[in-house]
Design a protein around this motif. Structure first.
Motif: not given
Length: 195
Positions: A44, A132-133, A136-138, A190-191
């Motif tokens: 990440t 995640a989708v 959007r937080y790993s 966010k990712i």
């Protein structure tokens, strides 16, 4: 713990402590990945360099060292696979050559899971991707998957493997305590965001 268990744990630790994220980013001329973003050596944080290929390679290699530890030790005895897998996970978190400051262990956790119970590794992947989708937080994806895995293992695998992952999941949650604070405060990165 047996003598064989100690050797398996040490073998796993040495394999798990290879800091692929740091080695890959340095080899690519991007310097020390610990100086950006979260300061972590995992995929990440490597993604925060903007290089998706390097992040993917880090993820793959960090997972493979967990899988390799399990499969190699498991050739000698099934219980040694558990010790080696746990050793690889701890090695990634606390590598001796980096002052015992490593990654948060999620990729290696997944790699160990692939080696011990690949069906539940698929559940981990589905949960991680879905969260995640959506958000959007790993970190949130990893935490959610880490909660689901021991429950799934309880029903789909052996008590020993379920117990091992209950411990590993607890460690993952503790290692993410700063992320949990940032998620609560709404300041978590966010990712895909660069550090």
């Amino acid at each position: 713990m047996s003598y064989g268990g100690i050797l398996a744990l040490l073998f796993g630790y040495l394999l798990g402590s290879i800091p692929f994220g740091l080695l890959i980013t340095r080899a690519a001329g991007l310097g020390d990945v610990r100086k950006i973003g979260s300061g972590n050596i995992g995929a990440t944080n490597v993604l925060r360099t903007g290089n998706k290929g390097l992040a993917a390679a880090t993820l793959l290699l960090d997972a493979l060292k967990g899988t390799a530890a399990v499969l190699i030790a498991g050739r000698f005895a099934p219980e040694l696979a558990l010790w080696a897998g746990f050793g690889a996970f701890i090695g990634h978190l606390f590598p001796a050559w980096l002052g015992f400051k490593g990654g948060k262990g999620v990729a290696t956790y997944l790699g160990v899971l692939i080696g011990l119970a690949w069906q539940v590794a698929l559940i981990f992947a589905v949960v991680w991707l879905a969260v995640a989708v959506l958000f959007r937080y790993s970190s949130l994806a990893a935490l959610t998957a880490a909660v689901v895995v021991p429950i799934a293992l309880y029903f789909l695998s052996t008590p020993a493997i379920a117990g091992l992952f209950a411990v590993m999941s607890l460690i993952v949650i503790v290692k993410h305590r700063a992320n949990i604070s940032r998620l609560t405060a709404g300041t978590e990165g966010k990712i895909g965001a660069k550090g």
